[in-house]
Design an enzyme around this catalytic site. Structure first.
Site, PDB file in Angstrom:
ATOM      1  N   LYS A 111      -5.254 -64.952   4.260  1.00 30.27           N
ATOM      2  CA  LYS A 111      -5.070 -65.863   5.396  1.00 30.27           C
ATOM      3  C   LYS A 111      -5.017 -67.258   4.843  1.00 30.27           C
ATOM      4  CE  LYS A 111      -5.196 -65.075   9.946  1.00 30.27           C
ATOM      5  NZ  LYS A 111      -4.809 -63.757  10.460  1.00 30.27           N
TER       6      LYS A 111
HETATM    7  N1  GLU Z   1      -1.609 -63.443  11.829  1.00 31.23           N
HETATM    8  C1  GLU Z   1      -1.400 -62.104  12.255  1.00 31.23           C
HETATM    9  C2  GLU Z   1      -2.688 -61.303  12.166  1.00 31.23           C
HETATM   10  O1  GLU Z   1      -3.752 -61.852  12.235  1.00 31.23           O
HETATM   11  C3  GLU Z   1      -0.225 -61.439  11.561  1.00 31.23           C
HETATM   12  C4  GLU Z   1      -0.311 -61.338  10.078  1.00 31.23           C
HETATM   13  C5  GLU Z   1       0.983 -60.852   9.448  1.00 31.23           C
HETATM   14  O2  GLU Z   1       1.906 -60.543  10.175  1.00 31.23           O
HETATM   15  O3  GLU Z   1       1.034 -60.816   8.233  1.00 31.23           O
HETATM   16  O4  GLU Z   1      -2.692 -60.095  12.110  1.00 31.23           O
END
Ligand code: GLU
Length: 419
Positions: A107
């Protein structure tokens, strides 16, 4: 204490400790599973429209490198910090393992209020953030995606910045892109669609008729708005929605397609209607069949958990429920069916995975193929979670995280400890 310590990281650590106890993981193995492998902090200077220079702090945490490249969104919000990003990366690892994607969790984020800067400044910041991250990311190292405060346009800027650096187009460096820049059909809708799909499945299992069932959606960003739209399409009455600007309520059901268009045009629910205004703090505890928290972490605490009046809690956000609230939900297991976050919102990363695969192969799929495969994966994971919860007599969250942690642990064990 670690460099990540803070309320959100501590919550992820506490949840992990519960799972580790449940799985009887030896103490000396736990840090290896929990602590992120890498964390980067970068300074992103941009020139403001008034000619001054301002520096924004950016982060990227890569939690787990054992199961493939790391994968996860990039968050633009004033509250973003290293600890929050680390917790979200950890949850991504359990999520990817639970739904069987060949990824570890990551993240990232920038501490900024994107609505408080101009579009030109936002582009400069997005490009500078990616530029600073180039040494640490790559299509086989770490693949970014949207999260709170970011969108398809920002993903296009990320992809373009990375591609300009290498001198050729590298679509597979980020997912959640616009269709015209190597995105996939069905990604924008994927998270909300998956949330609604699983909620529908539970309503059917509970013999609650979709027509006449009610839902409340807290958060009306990309995830909440598509979840509301899909529930509405199924015939569910969405009686309340909220976002950071306020809440709207109608006992007879809100006109979700109209609200959706309003939010698309104006960026929020603000200005939609003065008659339908409602107290945003009271939204979570409204009586309804399906409650969808689709905003930020830790909105359901122990006190709110006692006062919830839903049949199904479909966690569209990451980490909306605190461990204290989980203890309450555990007592209320027969009243409230929990679809835990790492299962409920996994449709997003599942379709991100499809986008990455399509970009790598330069072979693009029809939307119904994307959606069908997404639902297939969610169904399989749902079955595994429910079966496991029943077998071990544990909460759905414990079952879901246990499956994820177990798969990560198995990969680490079989690969061994180097050197
Ligand atoms: N931000 C989204 C999540 O928390 C998507 C992450 C992604 O698609 O890589 O799952």
């Amino acid at each position: 204490m670690t460099v990540y310590s803070g309320p959100v990281f501590d919550m992820a650590a506490k949840q992990f400790a519960i799972i580790a106890d449940h799985l009887s993981i030896p103490l000396d193995e736990r840090d290896r599973l929990l602590l992120p492998k890498r964390a980067v902090t970068v300074s992103c200077p941009i020139r403001r429209d008034d000619g001054t220079v301002m520096v924004f702090e950016g982060y990227r945490v890569q939690h787990l490198l054992t199961r493939g490249p790391t994968k996860g969104g990039t968050r633009f919000a004033p509250t973003v910090g290293l600890g929050e990003v680390a917790a979200l990366a950890i949850w991504m690892s359990w999520k990817c393992a639970l739904v069987g994607l060949p990824y570890g969790g990551a993240k990232g984020g920038v501490s900024v209020d994107p609505s408080a800067i101009s579009k030109r400044e936002l582009e400069a910041l997005s490009r500078r953030y990616m530029q600073e991250m180039i040494p640490f990311v790559g299509p086989h190292t770490d693949v970014m995606a949207p999260d709170m405060g970011t969108n398809e346009q920002i993903m296009a800027w990320f992809m373009d910045t990375y591609s300009m650096h290498y001198g050729h187009t590298v679509m597979e460096i980020v997912t959640g892109k616009p269709l015209s820049a190597g995105g996939t059909l069905g990604r924008r809708e994927a998270t909300g669609r998956g949330v609604a799909y699983l909620a529908k499945r539970v309503l059917n299992d509970l013999a609650i008729n979709l027509n006449g069932a009610t839902a409340v959606v807290q958060g009306f960003g990309n995830v909440g708005s598509f979840a509301a739209l899909e529930l509405h399409r199924y015939g569910v009455k969405v009686i309340a929605v909220s976002d950071h600007t306020g809440a709207l309520y109608s006992a007879s059901g809100l006109d979700i397609p109209d609200l959706f268009r309003h939010a698309e045009r104006h960026g929020s629910l603000a200005g939609y209607s003065s008659e339908l205004q409602y107290d945003p703090r009271a939204v979570l505890t409204l009586a309804c069949d399906v409650l969808v928290p689709a905003a930020i972490e830790r909105v359901i605490d122990g006190d709110i958990a006692k006062r919830l009046r839903c049949r199904v809690l479909a966690e569209a956000a990451n980490g909306p429920t605190t461990p204290e609230a989980d203890l309450v939900l555990e007592q209320r297991r027969d009243e409230i069916f929990l679809i835990p976050d790492i299962l409920c919102n996994a449709g997003g990363v599942v379709v991100s995975y499809f986008e990455w695969v399509q970009d790598l192969q330069q072979l693009f799929w029809e939307e119904n193929e994307v959606t069908q495969r997404e639902c297939q994966i969610l169904d399989r994971a749902f079955d595994q979670v429910v079966t496991r919860a029943r077998r071990d007599n544990v909460a759905h969250r414990t079952a879901a995280s246990a499956i994820g942690v177990e798969r990560v642990r198995a990969a680490k064990t079989v690969r061994g400890l180097f050197p």
